[in-house]
Design an enzyme around this catalytic site. Structure first.
Site, short mmCIF file in Angstrom:
data_model
loop_
_atom_site.label_atom_id
_atom_site.label_comp_id
_atom_site.label_asym_id
_atom_site.label_seq_id
_atom_site.Cartn_x
_atom_site.Cartn_y
_atom_site.Cartn_z
N LYS A 100 0.78 -1.16 0.12
CA LYS A 100 0.01 0.01 -0.09
C LYS A 100 0.76 1.09 -0.16
CE LYS A 100 -3.84 1.87 2.92
NZ LYS A 100 -4.57 1.71 3.93
N SER A 133 -9.49 1.68 3.22
CA SER A 133 -8.62 2.33 2.50
C SER A 133 -7.52 1.47 1.70
CB SER A 133 -7.89 3.54 3.28
OG SER A 133 -7.19 2.93 4.22
N SER A 158 -9.79 -0.57 7.20
CA SER A 158 -9.29 -0.34 5.99
C SER A 158 -8.54 -1.62 5.65
CB SER A 158 -8.22 0.59 6.08
OG SER A 158 -8.81 1.79 6.40
#
Length: 559
Positions: free
Chosen positions: A170, A250, A274
């Site tokens: 990420k 996210s 997330s």
């Protein structure tokens, strides 16, 4: 590359600035397109968050991402790629390692296989998920070096199973050689050293393949905006239904990339939901660890109270492997624990016997979700003990203030300790808000209501500590009422439905594919246990996955 896969134009530019300057070759792999038709098609989507304003990034040139490795990837022919599919696609780490050990596969071809898929799907505007936003230009050469070590007889038994496995990260996780943007244009030139967990991955031999998109600032920027959107990377899309289903957030890029088989695994981060949300939405296995089990140093923060990285994989076995490869005490993280909690690595291959599993099922979910109800019945028939219960009502007042005040302080610390002040000009939330306002159409098309809320939150330090203490107590009582009364191993939920309670309790949560709704949208079963019960959750998750193998690869990404 193949004509039906990519549009490739090779432009030869004759340089004439000096006699010594030779011809420059620029490979154009991708051409920006007009996404207005796609945007218009979503104008009436029943989910307001999926009524997009744009899909492709206004600032990211995919050619800059993909051109450096084009020569390497183009050497792999379509027929060679097809031969690799049964060896790699949807296979777990131990299976892949066995193929390498028996000379059916090399680390180089493993990397090229994933790169080929990324180029095949991400450079085609009809299939792109807007997921991969950076690639490690040295990854193929690094894989070749591992092959050389193999040929020299380096003992495989001393290697961590993650050795040689291509991993995506990420893009809020600091990584040497690739910028860490958190999806924000303000950080698009943020060049940093490796975060602690990346150091651990590299120490254990993992190959960092690249970085993936995310909901900008880990979905703590705008309110009611699309998940999976960032000004830097554009709108991430779900492989089970592009523009039909949400990606979750996210860690949107981590979930979509793993689901589409762009890497062996990916690392996400979670403050509240997330990892659980995008894992569930993309039918992959995601684990949000106990706060402190994994280091947060070198990760763009929301909250030092609640943040944690975690593994996202196609199966429970790989999840345990990736989690164990990131373990380690970090003196720079005040929450880091010195005990690595043994048993995590082996948990993924040693499922718990169903007759020894005791789980708490939430009555409200039994009444409102037919897939959950059927799953509970299946677990009972498999031999598990299921206690249906109603969690106590507890207050979550002040939760937003934890995020507001922590991010106000923690982001400032991150920027001071990691960002280069000669390049990154924002030093605080105030600076970031002003930066975004200077070009709101490009930088904040959905606004920045949450950032603005940070600036107006007047919670004092004393009040904040009281909020944190109350919420931790409340979050734990939400689960512990049943866990303690019935001696349960875990409570079972759906997707990220109870992620907020697990977040403030600082409890771990493991989500595993449970099936698909009639629409085709994925849905997952989430196991939530007490602090540092990761090994137990993985054993239970492995038992469930083995008995009920629900994950199906997205139909448009099978070849």
């Amino acid at each position: 590359m193949k004509k039906h896969i990519l549009l490739i134009l090779v432009i030869l530019l004759s340089a004439c600035k000096s006699e010594q300057e030779s011809k420059k070759v620029e490979v154009i792999l991708w051409i920006p397109y007009n996404d207005s038709i796609e945007v218009a098609a979503n104008n009436n989507h029943e989910n307001g968050r999926m009524q997009y304003k744009l899909i492709q990034s206004k600032v990211l040139d995919k050619n800059e991402v993909f051109a450096p490795l084009y020569d390497e990837v183009s050497k792999l022919t379509e027929s060679e790629y097809q031969k690799l599919i049964p060896l790699v696609l949807e296979q777990d780490i131990f299976t892949i390692r066995n193929h390498i050990k028996e000379d059916r596969l090399t680390y180089e071809n493993l990397v090229l296989f994933y790169l080929y898929r990324i180029y095949k799907y991400e450079l085609n505007n009809a299939t792109t998920l807007n997921t991969v936003i950076a690639l490690n230009k040295d990854v193929v050469e690094q894989a070749r070096e591992l092959d050389k070590q193999n040929q020299m007889g380096v003992a495989t038994q001393i290697q961590h199973p993650i050795f040689g496995m291509p991993i995506l990260l990420k893009d809020n996780i600091n990584t040497l050689g690739m910028k860490t943007t958190a999806g924000s244009i303000a950080l698009m030139d943020n060049e940093v050293d490796d975060s602690f967990i990346v150091q651990q991955l590299k120490k254990n031999g993992a190959l960092i393949l690249g970085k993936v998109n995310l909901s900008e600032w880990a979905y703590f920027l705008c309110s009611g905006c699309p998940v999976g959107y960032s000004a830097y990377g554009g709108q991430t899309l779900n492989p089970y239904g592009r523009r039909i289903f949400e990606t979750g957030g996210s860690s949107s890029g981590s979930g979509t990339a793993v689901s589409a088989n762009y890497a062996v695994a990916a690392v996400g981060t979670e403050t509240s939901g997330s990892i659980l949300s995008p894992s569930s939405q993309n039918s992959v296995v995601g684990l949000k660890p106990t706060i402190g089990l994994l280091s947060r140093s070198g990760i763009v923060p929301i909250s030092s109270t609640l943040d944690t990285p975690g593994p996202m994989t196609k199966n429970v076995k790989d999840n345990a492997i990736l989690l164990s490869a990131m373990l380690g005490y970090d003196k720079l993280d005040s929450a880091s624990v010195e005990d690595n909690y043994p048993g995590i690595l082996s948990a993924g291959i040693h499922p718990k016997v169903f007759s020894e599993i005791k789980l708490g099922a939430i009555k409200d979910l039994m009444e409102t979700d037919s897939i959950y109800k059927e799953t509970v019945q299946n677990l009972k028939e498999a031999g598990a003990t299921i206690i249906e219960f109603t969690p106590p009502e507890v207050s979550m007042d002040g939760f937003l203030s934890i995020l507001n005040i922590d991010m106000r302080n923690d982001l400032k610390t991150y920027l001071k300790e990691y960002a280069n002040p000669d390049v990154i000009k924002v030093t605080s939330i105030e600076d970031a808000v002003a930066f975004n306002n200077a070009d709101s159409l490009v930088r904040i098309p959905y606004g920045q209501a949450l950032f603005e809320g940070i600036l107006t939150d007047s919670t004092t330090t004393i009040e904040l500590e009281q909020i944190k203490n109350n919420l931790e107590k409340n979050g734990r009582s939400f689960f512990d009422a049943a866990i303690n009364a019935y001696n349960l191993d875990a409570v079972i939920s759906i997707n990220n439905y109870h992620a907020g309670y697990a977040a403030v309790a600082k409890y771990p949560a493991l989500t595993v594919p449970m099936g698909y709704k009639p629409s085709g949208e994925p849905i997952s079963l989430t196991f939530i246990g007490k602090q540092f019960s990761e090994a137990s959750l993985l054993q239970i998750g492995k038992a469930y996955e083995e008995k009920f193998p629900n994950r199906i690869i997205p139909s448009d990404y099978q070849n």
